[in-house]
Design a protein around this motif. Sequence first.
Motif, PDB file in Angstrom:
ATOM      1  N   TYR A   1      82.874   5.618  -5.981  1.00 25.92           N
ATOM      2  CA  TYR A   1      84.142   4.820  -5.809  1.00 25.92           C
ATOM      3  C   TYR A   1      83.994   3.485  -6.723  1.00 25.92           C
ATOM      4  O   TYR A   1      85.023   3.119  -7.506  1.00 25.92           O
ATOM      5  N   LEU A   2      83.074   2.740  -6.712  1.00 17.03           N
ATOM      6  CA  LEU A   2      82.670   1.551  -7.461  1.00 17.03           C
ATOM      7  C   LEU A   2      82.605   1.782  -8.940  1.00 17.03           C
ATOM      8  O   LEU A   2      83.258   0.982  -9.766  1.00 17.03           O
ATOM      9  N   THR A   3      81.992   2.805  -9.371  1.00 12.78           N
ATOM     10  CA  THR A   3      81.875   2.934 -11.034  1.00 12.78           C
ATOM     11  C   THR A   3      83.357   3.338 -11.564  1.00 12.78           C
ATOM     12  O   THR A   3      83.485   2.831 -12.343  1.00 12.78           O
ATOM     13  N   SER A   4      83.977   4.278 -10.616  1.00 10.44           N
ATOM     14  CA  SER A   4      85.242   4.596 -11.301  1.00 10.44           C
ATOM     15  C   SER A   4      86.307   3.224 -11.334  1.00 10.44           C
ATOM     16  O   SER A   4      87.159   3.011 -11.925  1.00 10.44           O
ATOM     17  N   LYS A   5      86.295   2.257 -10.041  1.00 11.72           N
ATOM     18  CA  LYS A   5      86.752   1.075 -10.141  1.00 11.72           C
ATOM     19  C   LYS A   5      86.717   0.213 -11.220  1.00 11.72           C
ATOM     20  O   LYS A   5      87.653  -0.358 -11.638  1.00 11.72           O
ATOM     21  N   ILE A   6      85.424   0.136 -11.777  1.00 14.51           N
ATOM     22  CA  ILE A   6      85.004  -0.700 -12.702  1.00 14.51           C
ATOM     23  C   ILE A   6      85.555  -0.220 -13.909  1.00 14.51           C
ATOM     24  O   ILE A   6      85.895  -0.998 -14.934  1.00 14.51           O
ATOM     25  N   LYS A   7      85.578   1.318 -14.122  1.00 14.09           N
ATOM     26  CA  LYS A   7      86.088   1.799 -15.195  1.00 14.09           C
ATOM     27  C   LYS A   7      87.644   1.416 -15.518  1.00 14.09           C
ATOM     28  O   LYS A   7      87.756   1.493 -16.640  1.00 14.09           O
ATOM     29  N   SER A   8      88.052   1.403 -14.319  1.00 13.07           N
ATOM     30  CA  SER A   8      89.663   1.298 -14.598  1.00 13.07           C
ATOM     31  C   SER A   8      89.943  -0.115 -14.572  1.00 13.07           C
ATOM     32  O   SER A   8      91.155  -0.669 -15.096  1.00 13.07           O
ATOM     33  N   ARG A   9      89.277  -1.213 -14.278  1.00  9.39           N
ATOM     34  CA  ARG A   9      89.417  -2.702 -14.470  1.00  9.39           C
ATOM     35  C   ARG A   9      88.247  -3.148 -14.905  1.00  9.39           C
ATOM     36  O   ARG A   9      87.629  -4.103 -14.267  1.00  9.39           O
ATOM     37  N   LEU A  10      88.080  -3.041 -16.306  1.00  7.67           N
ATOM     38  CA  LEU A  10      87.092  -3.583 -17.058  1.00  7.67           C
ATOM     39  C   LEU A  10      86.993  -4.941 -16.984  1.00  7.67           C
ATOM     40  O   LEU A  10      85.814  -5.589 -16.784  1.00  7.67           O
TER      41      LEU A  10
ATOM     42  N   ARG B   1      80.169  -9.270  -6.283  1.00 10.63           N
ATOM     43  CA  ARG B   1      80.132  -8.957  -5.168  1.00 10.63           C
ATOM     44  C   ARG B   1      79.275  -8.178  -4.172  1.00 10.63           C
ATOM     45  O   ARG B   1      78.822  -8.207  -3.226  1.00 10.63           O
ATOM     46  N   TYR B   2      79.061  -7.054  -5.022  1.00  5.12           N
ATOM     47  CA  TYR B   2      78.071  -5.909  -4.296  1.00  5.12           C
ATOM     48  C   TYR B   2      76.755  -6.014  -4.660  1.00  5.12           C
ATOM     49  O   TYR B   2      75.909  -5.127  -4.447  1.00  5.12           O
ATOM     50  N   GLU B   3      76.319  -7.006  -5.634  1.00  2.03           N
ATOM     51  CA  GLU B   3      75.138  -6.822  -6.181  1.00  2.03           C
ATOM     52  C   GLU B   3      73.817  -6.857  -5.252  1.00  2.03           C
ATOM     53  O   GLU B   3      73.113  -5.743  -5.352  1.00  2.03           O
ATOM     54  N   ASP B   4      73.934  -7.635  -4.355  1.00  2.00           N
ATOM     55  CA  ASP B   4      72.807  -7.454  -3.283  1.00  2.00           C
ATOM     56  C   ASP B   4      72.869  -6.146  -2.614  1.00  2.00           C
ATOM     57  O   ASP B   4      71.662  -6.068  -2.390  1.00  2.00           O
ATOM     58  N   ALA B   5      73.914  -5.952  -2.297  1.00  2.00           N
ATOM     59  CA  ALA B   5      73.736  -4.668  -1.442  1.00  2.00           C
ATOM     60  C   ALA B   5      73.067  -3.401  -2.229  1.00  2.00           C
ATOM     61  O   ALA B   5      72.305  -2.645  -1.398  1.00  2.00           O
ATOM     62  N   LEU B   6      73.616  -3.372  -3.275  1.00  2.69           N
ATOM     63  CA  LEU B   6      73.122  -2.208  -4.346  1.00  2.69           C
ATOM     64  C   LEU B   6      71.406  -2.443  -4.560  1.00  2.69           C
ATOM     65  O   LEU B   6      70.886  -1.467  -4.565  1.00  2.69           O
ATOM     66  N   VAL B   7      71.147  -3.693  -4.854  1.00  4.25           N
ATOM     67  CA  VAL B   7      69.767  -3.811  -5.221  1.00  4.25           C
ATOM     68  C   VAL B   7      68.818  -3.613  -3.767  1.00  4.25           C
ATOM     69  O   VAL B   7      68.084  -2.759  -3.836  1.00  4.25           O
ATOM     70  N   LEU B   8      69.206  -3.915  -2.540  1.00  5.20           N
ATOM     71  CA  LEU B   8      68.729  -3.289  -1.304  1.00  5.20           C
ATOM     72  C   LEU B   8      68.650  -2.113  -1.343  1.00  5.20           C
ATOM     73  O   LEU B   8      67.674  -1.584  -0.904  1.00  5.20           O
ATOM     74  N   LEU B   9      69.758  -1.377  -1.559  1.00  6.32           N
ATOM     75  CA  LEU B   9      69.952   0.171  -1.399  1.00  6.32           C
ATOM     76  C   LEU B   9      68.943   0.954  -2.260  1.00  6.32           C
ATOM     77  O   LEU B   9      67.969   1.707  -1.727  1.00  6.32           O
ATOM     78  N   LEU B  10      68.817   0.511  -3.600  1.00  6.56           N
ATOM     79  CA  LEU B  10      67.720   0.905  -4.475  1.00  6.56           C
ATOM     80  C   LEU B  10      66.415   0.968  -3.966  1.00  6.56           C
ATOM     81  O   LEU B  10      65.672   1.761  -3.948  1.00  6.56           O
ATOM     82  N   THR B  11      66.007  -0.664  -3.650  1.00  2.94           N
ATOM     83  CA  THR B  11      64.799  -0.779  -3.408  1.00  2.94           C
ATOM     84  C   THR B  11      64.254   0.284  -2.045  1.00  2.94           C
ATOM     85  O   THR B  11      63.303   0.958  -1.943  1.00  2.94           O
ATOM     86  N   GLU B  12      65.296   0.273  -0.875  1.00  4.45           N
ATOM     87  CA  GLU B  12      64.881   1.128   0.301  1.00  4.45           C
ATOM     88  C   GLU B  12      64.780   2.595  -0.243  1.00  4.45           C
ATOM     89  O   GLU B  12      63.804   3.172   0.305  1.00  4.45           O
ATOM     90  N   VAL B  13      65.827   2.917  -1.073  1.00  2.56           N
ATOM     91  CA  VAL B  13      65.717   4.438  -1.491  1.00  2.56           C
ATOM     92  C   VAL B  13      64.461   4.539  -2.134  1.00  2.56           C
ATOM     93  O   VAL B  13      63.612   6.015  -1.771  1.00  2.56           O
ATOM     94  N   LEU B  14      63.972   3.739  -3.103  1.00  8.19           N
ATOM     95  CA  LEU B  14      62.594   4.090  -3.700  1.00  8.19           C
ATOM     96  C   LEU B  14      61.552   4.218  -2.728  1.00  8.19           C
ATOM     97  O   LEU B  14      60.634   4.991  -2.806  1.00  8.19           O
ATOM     98  N   ASN B  15      61.707   3.218  -1.736  1.00 11.72           N
ATOM     99  CA  ASN B  15      60.352   3.026  -0.703  1.00 11.72           C
ATOM    100  C   ASN B  15      60.573   4.367   0.125  1.00 11.72           C
ATOM    101  O   ASN B  15      59.395   4.804   0.572  1.00 11.72           O
ATOM    102  N   ARG B  16      61.781   4.787   0.348  1.00 14.79           N
ATOM    103  CA  ARG B  16      61.669   6.216   1.128  1.00 14.79           C
ATOM    104  C   ARG B  16      61.110   7.531   0.236  1.00 14.79           C
ATOM    105  O   ARG B  16      60.878   8.385   1.191  1.00 14.79           O
ATOM    106  N   ILE B  17      60.929   7.294  -0.763  1.00 12.62           N
ATOM    107  CA  ILE B  17      60.395   8.549  -1.574  1.00 12.62           C
ATOM    108  C   ILE B  17      58.877   8.535  -1.782  1.00 12.62           C
ATOM    109  O   ILE B  17      58.412   9.475  -2.114  1.00 12.62           O
ATOM    110  N   GLN B  18      58.263   7.179  -1.270  1.00 12.19           N
ATOM    111  CA  GLN B  18      56.902   6.998  -1.434  1.00 12.19           C
ATOM    112  C   GLN B  18      55.984   6.974  -0.464  1.00 12.19           C
ATOM    113  O   GLN B  18      56.512   6.543   0.814  1.00 12.19           O
ATOM    114  N   PHE B  19      55.009   7.865  -0.386  1.00 16.00           N
ATOM    115  CA  PHE B  19      54.219   8.133   0.683  1.00 16.00           C
ATOM    116  C   PHE B  19      53.330   6.743   1.147  1.00 16.00           C
ATOM    117  O   PHE B  19      53.040   6.664   2.089  1.00 16.00           O
TER     118      PHE B  19
END
Length: 1124
Positions: free
Chosen positions: A427-436, A445-463
């Motif tokens: 949804y975000l990607t298409s929103k940005i493409k339509s309103r460059l 607005r969403y940067e902090d949330a996305l960085v948190l998400l990325l870090t946590e997903v990466l942690n989740r795939i690591q033993f």
Amino acid sequence: MASEEASLRALESLMTEFFHNCTTNERKREIEELLNNFAQQIGAWRFCLYFLSSTRNDYVMMYSLTVFENLINKMWLGVPSQDKMEIRSCLPKLLLAHHKTLPYFIRNKLCKVIVDIGRQDWPMFYHDFFTNILQLIQSPVTTPLGLIMLKTTSEELACPREDLSVARKEELRKLLLDQVQTVLGLLTGILESIWDKHSATAATPPPSPTSGESGDLLSSLLQSPSAAKLLNQPIPILDTESEYICSLALECLAHLFSWIPLSTSITPSLLTTIFHYARFGCDTRVRKMSSVNGSSQNSVLGQERGRLGILAMSCINELMSKNCVPMEFEEYLLRMFQQTFYLLQKITKENNAHTVKSRLEELDESYIEKFTDFLRLFVSVHLRRIESYSQFPVVEFLALLFKYTFHQPTHEGYFSCLDIWTLFLDYLTSKIKSRLADKEAVLNRYEDALVLLLTEVLNRIQFRYNQAQLEELDDETLDDDQTEWQRYLRQSLEVVAKVMELLPTHAFSTLFPVLQDNLEVYLGLQQFVVTSGTGHRLNITAENDCRRLHCSLRDLSSLLQAVGRLAEYFIGDVFAARFNDALTVVERLVKVTLYGSQIKLYNIETAVPSVLKPDLIDVHAQSLAALQAYAHWLAQFYSEVHRQNPEQFISLVSTTLEAITPLISSKVQEKLLLSACHLLVSLATTVRPVFLISIPAVQKVFNRITDTSAQQLPDKAQVLVCRALSNVLLLPWPNLPESEQQWAVRSTNHASLISALTREYRQLKSNAILPQRKVQLEDTKVIIHQTLSVLEDIVGSISGESTKSRQICYQSLQESVQVSLALFPAFIHQSDVTDEMLSFFLTLFQGLRVQMGVPFTEQIIQTFLNMFTREQLAESILHEGSTGCRVVEKFLKILQVVVQEPGQVFKPFLPSVISLCMEQVYPIIAERSSPDVKAELFELLFRVLHHNWRYFFKSSVLASVQRGVAEEQMENEAQFSAIMQAFGQSFLQPDIHLFKQNLFYLETLNTKQKLYHKKIFRTTMLFQFVNVLLQVLVHKSHDLLQEEIGIATYNMASVDFDGFYSAFLPEFLASCDGVDSNQKNVLGRNFKMDRDLPSFTQNVHRLVNDLRYYRLCNDSLPPGTVKL
């Protein structure tokens, strides 16, 4: 009464006998026939009424109700009106008298039978049907019964099945819609009064230590403190009866919401009430109470109470799933979201006694599932609508979703939440493409949330961070071509990649240091390698060290896949901007692959070989695969630097080849060998450096492959290496003019490569004619298989390349192709060999038909046409099973390529191709139910028509200009008619895939070539086709294709609407059996003379539905009924 009494006793003993486990199937069939015959008698219902009021035998009651059901749904028209009145008054009385004592399934069946009568007779002959239901609901003694009747009415009348006319279906829906407001008011009243009554008595809980923290977020979500206060009330403790009534009311609401439109009759107070009940699912205290009180009665109550939460969430999700929201309802939606997020916050609240995860584990799994469904619907359907409300705190919502996602108690729950994040990122990607222009604002607005998400997903795939959970994942069993672990990793990496697309620098700076840490461990292993008597050994033996190494290697393998997945975000327009990051990655990968190959970690002895050896092999293979993902980046790098200083690029490629070549050996494990081969193919095909051929490492591989004494690689690897070597010589070098391509040298080299690869194969020609012994035959088959799989792959890989490449390729292959054609007749009865040969020829035709030239192509086709006689085709299709059918299918595919060729070259073959299809193949398969060969045959016939239209219709432009209307000249009419007839026949067969494919072919021919408008089609075939399509709809044999059939019928009818309405429709109705002339007139009148697509298809579906309904009614009349 004796006869009724006696019949009842007899029926009871029959039923007991029927369900007794000693009764034989033969006897059961006799009893069944007896019961069916009894049910068919006129007046059997009177006996059944007596049985129902006089027996306690469940089987007898069920049988009696089935007799009524049959009478009402199939014979009602023929029942005298006096009898109908009696039935309408007796059954409800019976229900009222016994509903408390009847088993629930008998009671529900009796309700359904009464609703069936309402479906036929309300309001005309059964005017108090619905008012009775409302009265039952309003009287406290019969509320549960009324609710069961209401739910059954919603199920049976709002979306009735086939057996009603369209007019009656529309009337019922309208009648029900008129009642919606009253019904919703009643249901709201019931739920509110039960809540209020029990709230007053609920014990006030002790003040919670966390009650202070619900301030900010809640007030921003709910705006009004009163609403927050309302939702903070303690949950009442309900008695069993109240709980039962609430669950019935919520079930009614869920069904009503599935069909009523969103409107103001769904009031705010109703929504608030549903949310009160949704809290039952997320209140762990309710469960605690039941376990503290200990008795099983109470724990059942606890489960029931959880069930109220699940039912309430089902109601909410029914409303959420509607995409079309009227303006006046938007505010209600906002309120719904606010209340659900209050629940979400409640579920994910942490306090001293509870972690979020333990809270979620205590909730009912179905409740969590419903809640996740709600969140998915919110993000996928409503987020774009709600995000614009300034008072809706999307970022806070994401924070809650984050907590909810990463504390899911099950893997499936976690997967479902990752799906929601994927939807949000899309949804975000298409929103940005339509309103460059607003890109920065949105991202900030969403940067902090996305960085948190990325870090946590990466942690989740690591033993390193998540060992306990990751070890539960199965990495053995394949499901949909991937194991549970691979699916987990793939879904996680998709989220990482989507964040990378939005925030490239952040994502890279998060991922790379983690990769670097694990690489250090791997590169540091060299110091622990010691030489032992048998070879090299890894001197790490302590159990704890081995375990830590295992985890680090597994993580490195996952992170390498992550880095590979991100390769696409470094190329194209951003190449220069992100060059340094990409260069860092590629240099590291080249270093790692070389290191792995040099110290031969794949062959090393370890303390725990069953664990560490696969880990080391996997890391090595993944490092090669990750490097392969950067092939496009390397190609772009090459095109940027080839003029100035290409030293850095040359060094990267040469080092990579040093890492690859030691692995191309039959002694290396297949997983690693194939990764090396794929990387080699990418270098040769995508990067194509001019100096590749002169690198000693590559020459080494050439020698290895052409040396017959060397041990052959496994098939897959052999094919890949040969493709790479062939492409090194065949593909044009990028960035160089034609004059510098050195085609002459490369052509000679390619010829000698192919000559070496096909030496044994070409020797087969001389002795192919002689009869061979069994052992010899098997050896021959192996040579054929190995050679053809290599050659087919080489041709396939250059089929889209420049003419020069294809010319050289064909020159090198020419002799082998001629050998193949000479061998073909000798192996015609060995379907496995013919299958491979035809695969090879099919690839040749697709890729090199121009280079093969007309005379040789003709020779090949003629050979095949001569070999595939009627007897040979029959043998292949009927007696050789799937391989035989595959051979014929490939032969037809080759012909598809031939008939598509533009120009006049292959036109002479058309008559023999059509005759092969219609006189040889079609008669063999037409009558077989099996779909084998049919799809390919009809595709070939479609291609014959589509690409050779002028073979049948010779309309010249001049003629059409002179006459104004083209009276096209028809040629080869008999063949055309035969092909059309075959298409028509295919619509009478049960195979739905063939039906869909062939309907699509006819529609395409109409769009492109105006098939339906051609005189021969219009005058002799059009209405036959329409007739067949309508019959298919009436028989409901291909119901999944209703829409496509409707559109095709319209396209055919629209060619001649006058003929359709004046001649076809009356004839069609006249020929319909099972309906009388009056009914035929009604059907004709109801089919309005509309000429637009939507109205026409609606008329078609109405005609089909009502025709089926009338037939059903007429079948239900007693024999000898006089119809006036």
